[in-house]
Scaffold this motif. Structure first.
Motif, PDB file in Angstrom:
ATOM      1  N   ILE A  57     -81.936 -94.297  18.485  1.00 28.69           N
ATOM      2  CA  ILE A  57     -82.031 -94.418  19.941  1.00 28.69           C
ATOM      3  C   ILE A  57     -83.034 -93.403  20.458  1.00 28.69           C
ATOM      4  CG2 ILE A  57     -80.753 -94.155  22.099  1.00 28.69           C
ATOM      5  CD1 ILE A  57     -78.259 -95.058  20.534  1.00 28.69           C
ATOM      6  N   THR A  58     -83.902 -93.835  21.369  1.00 30.37           N
ATOM      7  CA  THR A  58     -84.966 -92.974  21.872  1.00 30.37           C
ATOM      8  C   THR A  58     -84.827 -92.715  23.369  1.00 30.37           C
ATOM      9  OG1 THR A  58     -86.394 -94.904  22.174  1.00 30.37           O
ATOM     10  CG2 THR A  58     -86.592 -93.702  20.096  1.00 30.37           C
ATOM     11  N   TYR A  59     -85.386 -91.606  23.788  1.00 28.84           N
ATOM     12  CA  TYR A  59     -85.396 -91.204  25.190  1.00 28.84           C
ATOM     13  C   TYR A  59     -86.804 -90.728  25.535  1.00 28.84           C
ATOM     14  CZ  TYR A  59     -80.420 -90.790  24.012  1.00 28.84           C
ATOM     15  OH  TYR A  59     -79.143 -91.024  23.562  1.00 28.84           O
ATOM     16  N   TYR A  60     -87.232 -90.998  26.768  1.00 30.15           N
ATOM     17  CA  TYR A  60     -88.564 -90.596  27.204  1.00 30.15           C
ATOM     18  C   TYR A  60     -88.517 -90.017  28.605  1.00 30.15           C
ATOM     19  CZ  TYR A  60     -90.216 -93.385  23.279  1.00 30.15           C
ATOM     20  OH  TYR A  60     -90.434 -93.884  22.023  1.00 30.15           O
ATOM     21  N   LYS A  65     -93.159 -92.649  29.699  1.00 29.87           N
ATOM     22  CA  LYS A  65     -92.542 -93.907  29.269  1.00 29.87           C
ATOM     23  C   LYS A  65     -93.546 -95.040  29.349  1.00 29.87           C
ATOM     24  CE  LYS A  65     -88.062 -96.138  29.501  1.00 29.87           C
ATOM     25  NZ  LYS A  65     -86.729 -96.145  30.155  1.00 29.87           N
ATOM     26  N   GLY A  66     -93.610 -95.824  28.288  1.00 29.39           N
ATOM     27  CA  GLY A  66     -94.552 -96.929  28.226  1.00 29.39           C
ATOM     28  C   GLY A  66     -95.899 -96.549  27.636  1.00 29.39           C
ATOM     29  N   ARG A  67     -96.162 -95.255  27.520  1.00 33.35           N
ATOM     30  CA  ARG A  67     -97.421 -94.779  26.941  1.00 33.35           C
ATOM     31  C   ARG A  67     -97.196 -94.061  25.608  1.00 33.35           C
ATOM     32  NH1 ARG A  67    -100.257 -90.904  29.437  1.00 33.35           N
ATOM     33  NH2 ARG A  67     -98.455 -89.951  30.458  1.00 33.35           N
ATOM     34  N   PHE A  68     -96.087 -93.339  25.483  1.00 31.57           N
ATOM     35  CA  PHE A  68     -95.792 -92.580  24.279  1.00 31.57           C
ATOM     36  C   PHE A  68     -94.666 -93.262  23.491  1.00 31.57           C
ATOM     37  CE2 PHE A  68     -97.133 -88.061  25.856  1.00 31.57           C
ATOM     38  CZ  PHE A  68     -98.347 -88.577  26.267  1.00 31.57           C
ATOM     39  N   THR A  69     -94.723 -93.107  22.163  1.00 33.30           N
ATOM     40  CA  THR A  69     -93.671 -93.644  21.298  1.00 33.30           C
ATOM     41  C   THR A  69     -93.285 -92.599  20.267  1.00 33.30           C
ATOM     42  OG1 THR A  69     -94.545 -95.890  21.558  1.00 33.30           O
ATOM     43  CG2 THR A  69     -93.016 -95.490  19.740  1.00 33.30           C
ATOM     44  N   SER A  85    -103.084 -94.162  26.158  1.00 35.70           N
ATOM     45  CA  SER A  85    -103.461 -94.097  27.580  1.00 35.70           C
ATOM     46  C   SER A  85    -103.303 -92.673  28.126  1.00 35.70           C
ATOM     47  CB  SER A  85    -102.603 -95.063  28.400  1.00 35.70           C
ATOM     48  OG  SER A  85    -102.732 -96.383  27.922  1.00 35.70           O
ATOM     49  N   LEU A  86    -103.841 -91.736  27.401  1.00 32.31           N
ATOM     50  CA  LEU A  86    -103.678 -90.332  27.776  1.00 32.31           C
ATOM     51  C   LEU A  86    -104.363 -90.022  29.094  1.00 32.31           C
ATOM     52  CD1 LEU A  86    -104.016 -88.808  24.234  1.00 32.31           C
ATOM     53  CD2 LEU A  86    -102.109 -88.389  25.789  1.00 32.31           C
ATOM     54  N   LYS A  87    -103.748 -89.095  29.834  1.00 28.11           N
ATOM     55  CA  LYS A  87    -104.248 -88.673  31.127  1.00 28.11           C
ATOM     56  C   LYS A  87    -104.506 -87.162  31.093  1.00 28.11           C
ATOM     57  CE  LYS A  87    -101.175 -92.036  33.343  1.00 28.11           C
ATOM     58  NZ  LYS A  87    -100.072 -92.218  34.333  1.00 28.11           N
ATOM     59  N   PRO A  88    -105.383 -86.670  31.958  1.00 30.34           N
ATOM     60  CA  PRO A  88    -105.622 -85.217  31.991  1.00 30.34           C
ATOM     61  C   PRO A  88    -104.337 -84.411  32.184  1.00 30.34           C
ATOM     62  CG  PRO A  88    -107.333 -86.350  33.210  1.00 30.34           C
ATOM     63  CD  PRO A  88    -106.316 -87.398  32.830  1.00 30.34           C
ATOM     64  N   GLU A  89    -103.381 -84.953  32.917  1.00 30.60           N
ATOM     65  CA  GLU A  89    -102.118 -84.237  33.138  1.00 30.60           C
ATOM     66  C   GLU A  89    -101.231 -84.175  31.900  1.00 30.60           C
ATOM     67  OE1 GLU A  89    -103.377 -86.738  34.971  1.00 30.60           O
ATOM     68  OE2 GLU A  89    -101.780 -88.066  35.728  1.00 30.60           O
ATOM     69  N   ASP A  90    -101.621 -84.856  30.821  1.00 35.94           N
ATOM     70  CA  ASP A  90    -100.900 -84.736  29.556  1.00 35.94           C
ATOM     71  C   ASP A  90    -101.351 -83.510  28.760  1.00 35.94           C
ATOM     72  OD1 ASP A  90    -101.142 -88.297  29.239  1.00 35.94           O
ATOM     73  OD2 ASP A  90     -99.373 -87.148  29.833  1.00 35.94           O
ATOM     74  N   THR A  91    -102.379 -82.826  29.233  1.00 36.04           N
ATOM     75  CA  THR A  91    -102.879 -81.636  28.552  1.00 36.04           C
ATOM     76  C   THR A  91    -101.801 -80.566  28.472  1.00 36.04           C
ATOM     77  OG1 THR A  91    -105.172 -82.033  29.180  1.00 36.04           O
ATOM     78  CG2 THR A  91    -104.564 -79.764  28.654  1.00 36.04           C
ATOM     79  N   ALA A  92    -101.508 -80.118  27.243  1.00 40.77           N
ATOM     80  CA  ALA A  92    -100.436 -79.135  27.036  1.00 40.77           C
ATOM     81  C   ALA A  92    -100.364 -78.800  25.552  1.00 40.77           C
ATOM     82  CB  ALA A  92     -99.090 -79.689  27.491  1.00 40.77           C
TER      83      ALA A  92
END
Length: 126
Positions: A57-60, A65-69, A85-92
């Motif tokens: 079972i997975t949680y996001y 959600k819908g972009r990462f697996t 579908s990475l976005k600049p706000e995913d930078t971390a």
């Protein structure tokens, strides 16, 4: 001794993809839940995704959600995070973590985890 080692980070343009890996030793992933968290500069660590040991079972987080697996290869004892579908706000800095044995609460909080990797940097340019 449990060790978690992440890899696969890097620099990618917005809209691109990366797959992160988390190699585990000292603990069998199929017996434990696992999670991914991230921390951007000046921000608190935040939950990204998690997977339970039983039934997978997975949680996001809503933001991914819908972009990462999240997935795992039990034979290799490796956890993955496919990021599309990475976005600049995913930078971390992205870290994997292992859920405490016999823990029965929510996987969304850091208190669920007892071992953490050092992290891998993901930078998304606009």
């Amino acid at each position: 001794q449990v060790q978690l080692v992440e890899s696969g980070g890097g620099l990618v343009q917005a809209g691109g993809s990366l797959r992160l890996s988390c190699a585990a030793s000292g603990r069998t992933l199929s017996n434990n839940g696992m999670g991914w968290f991230r921390q951007a500069p000046g921000k608190e660590r935040e939950f990204v995704a998690a997977i339970r040991a039983n039934a997978g079972i997975t949680y996001y987080a809503y933001s991914v959600k819908g972009r990462f697996t999240i997935s795992r290869d039990n034979a290799k004892n490796v956890l993955y995070l496919q990021m599309n579908s990475l976005k600049p706000e995913d930078t971390a800095v992205y870290c994997c973590a292992s859920v405490r044995p016999y823990y029965s609460g929510s996987y969304y909080y850091t208190r669920a985890y007892d071992y953490w990797g050092q992290g891998t940097q993901v930078t998304v340019s606009s």
